[in-house]
Design an enzyme around this catalytic site. Sequence first.
Site, mmCIF file in Angstrom:
data_model
loop_
_atom_site.group_PDB
_atom_site.id
_atom_site.type_symbol
_atom_site.label_atom_id
_atom_site.label_comp_id
_atom_site.label_asym_id
_atom_site.label_seq_id
_atom_site.Cartn_x
_atom_site.Cartn_y
_atom_site.Cartn_z
ATOM 1 N N ASN A 185 0.856 -1.189 0.000
ATOM 2 C CA ASN A 185 0.000 0.000 0.000
ATOM 3 C C ASN A 185 0.894 1.241 0.000
ATOM 4 O O ASN A 185 1.109 1.878 1.036
ATOM 5 C CB ASN A 185 -0.933 -0.012 1.206
ATOM 6 C CG ASN A 185 -1.944 1.131 1.187
ATOM 7 O OD1 ASN A 185 -1.884 2.010 0.329
ATOM 8 N ND2 ASN A 185 -2.861 1.125 2.124
ATOM 9 N N ARG A 242 29.520 17.797 3.809
ATOM 10 C CA ARG A 242 29.489 16.416 4.286
ATOM 11 C C ARG A 242 28.793 16.333 5.644
ATOM 12 O O ARG A 242 29.000 15.388 6.399
ATOM 13 C CB ARG A 242 30.909 15.855 4.353
ATOM 14 C CG ARG A 242 31.592 15.761 2.990
ATOM 15 C CD ARG A 242 32.949 15.078 3.085
ATOM 16 N NE ARG A 242 33.912 15.884 3.794
ATOM 17 C CZ ARG A 242 34.731 16.776 3.217
ATOM 18 N NH1 ARG A 242 34.659 16.980 1.904
ATOM 19 N NH2 ARG A 242 35.601 17.450 3.939
ATOM 20 N N ARG A 261 18.087 0.953 13.310
ATOM 21 C CA ARG A 261 18.587 0.107 14.401
ATOM 22 C C ARG A 261 17.949 -1.273 14.383
ATOM 23 O O ARG A 261 18.542 -2.260 14.820
ATOM 24 C CB ARG A 261 18.333 0.766 15.764
ATOM 25 C CG ARG A 261 16.859 0.918 16.095
ATOM 26 C CD ARG A 261 16.600 1.351 17.524
ATOM 27 N NE ARG A 261 15.171 1.515 17.764
ATOM 28 C CZ ARG A 261 14.336 0.529 18.066
ATOM 29 N NH1 ARG A 261 14.779 -0.719 18.143
ATOM 30 N NH2 ARG A 261 13.060 0.763 18.273
ATOM 31 N N ASN A 309 9.581 0.802 4.498
ATOM 32 C CA ASN A 309 10.618 1.808 4.733
ATOM 33 C C ASN A 309 11.403 2.129 3.472
ATOM 34 O O ASN A 309 11.744 3.291 3.215
ATOM 35 C CB ASN A 309 11.572 1.344 5.825
ATOM 36 C CG ASN A 309 10.938 1.317 7.200
ATOM 37 O OD1 ASN A 309 11.211 0.418 7.996
ATOM 38 N ND2 ASN A 309 10.073 2.266 7.521
ATOM 39 N N CYS A 354 12.922 3.469 14.926
ATOM 40 C CA CYS A 354 13.608 2.343 14.264
ATOM 41 C C CYS A 354 14.507 2.881 13.158
ATOM 42 O O CYS A 354 15.716 2.705 13.186
ATOM 43 C CB CYS A 354 12.589 1.353 13.710
ATOM 44 S SG CYS A 354 11.622 0.507 14.971
ATOM 45 N N HIS A 411 15.580 -8.800 11.204
ATOM 46 C CA HIS A 411 15.022 -10.010 11.805
ATOM 47 C C HIS A 411 13.678 -10.410 11.206
ATOM 48 O O HIS A 411 12.958 -9.591 10.621
ATOM 49 C CB HIS A 411 14.877 -9.838 13.314
ATOM 50 C CG HIS A 411 14.088 -8.617 13.700
ATOM 51 N ND1 HIS A 411 14.690 -7.408 14.011
ATOM 52 C CD2 HIS A 411 12.751 -8.415 13.834
ATOM 53 C CE1 HIS A 411 13.760 -6.521 14.316
ATOM 54 N NE2 HIS A 411 12.572 -7.105 14.213
ATOM 55 N N ILE A 412 13.370 -11.692 11.395
ATOM 56 C CA ILE A 412 12.073 -12.259 11.017
ATOM 57 C C ILE A 412 11.468 -12.851 12.283
ATOM 58 O O ILE A 412 12.120 -13.641 12.982
ATOM 59 C CB ILE A 412 12.225 -13.342 9.934
ATOM 60 C CG1 ILE A 412 12.833 -12.749 8.665
ATOM 61 C CG2 ILE A 412 10.869 -13.982 9.629
ATOM 62 C CD1 ILE A 412 13.176 -13.789 7.607
ATOM 63 N N TYR A 413 10.238 -12.465 12.596
ATOM 64 C CA TYR A 413 9.554 -13.011 13.773
ATOM 65 C C TYR A 413 9.148 -14.466 13.542
ATOM 66 O O TYR A 413 8.902 -14.877 12.395
ATOM 67 C CB TYR A 413 8.329 -12.168 14.104
ATOM 68 C CG TYR A 413 8.659 -10.904 14.865
ATOM 69 C CD1 TYR A 413 8.868 -10.930 16.241
ATOM 70 C CD2 TYR A 413 8.780 -9.687 14.210
ATOM 71 C CE1 TYR A 413 9.177 -9.780 16.954
ATOM 72 C CE2 TYR A 413 9.092 -8.523 14.907
ATOM 73 C CZ TYR A 413 9.288 -8.579 16.280
ATOM 74 O OH TYR A 413 9.610 -7.439 16.978
#
Length: 276
Positions: free
Chosen positions: A64, A137, A177, A188, A157, A218-220
């Site tokens: 979406n 910079r 993070r 994102n 996050c 990570h994957i839950y």
Amino acid sequence: MSKADQIFLQNCRDILEKGVWDTDREVRPRWEDGTPAHTVKLFGVVNRYDLREEFPIQTIRKINYRAAFDELLWIWQKKSNNIHDLASHIWDSWADENGSIGKAYGYQLGVKHVYPEGEFDQVDRVLYDLRHNPGSRRILTNIYVHQDLHAMNLYPCAYSMTFNVSGNTLNAILNQRSQDMLTANSWNVVQYAALVHLFARCSGLEAGELVHVIADAHIYDRHVPLVEQLMERESYPAPVFRLDPAVRDFYDVTVDGMALENYQCAPGIGKIPVAI
């Protein structure tokens, strides 16, 4: 095949094949039924997206993107921390009775700071430097503000963007993070790829690379079967990002002024459980 699909699926394969489970320790997140939400993770994932080649959105499931664009503008343009300014309900679990998520996300981008050139919030400082000092910079934002963490209903996050101009090309690094790969990765990437396009347009530049640095990818546990389902799907060519040609000011951008042409995708995978 969409390169965003390739990158996402390779990330997931690497996590499932080489990752480390946290089932041996106590974890903060919980599922809706109160069960601990464990993950398998990889540290230090870095992905590169060349926005000159394609717009990075998954096609192996429907994303979406209008809601993603709306949340992007909620944070970066409205600089809001109130869910009543947001069209979707994705932040409802972290809002108080007044709709506030505390001193988080958009709130931090709207705080003004004093510079030799005057007062700017973080967004306006970036836009100023891209126009007046593109060789700098020091063009970056940071919303992980330690003195305000106690007043945030969720720690950021995706917390930092670093912008860098090479010639007439705007590149950026997104630092994150923590990344729930199934729920948030494509979301994102879509948002911050669009942001690079928006800042480039409003600064007379061309969009270049988006580099996404993820500390904890990570994957839950309850997401693993859904990820494995996505691995079996066919991919489509990436769509093309279009921005209203009349827009030159970041604060004139609207969700309706952004579009993805020829976005072909597989159907969604149903409601994804979210750990809180």
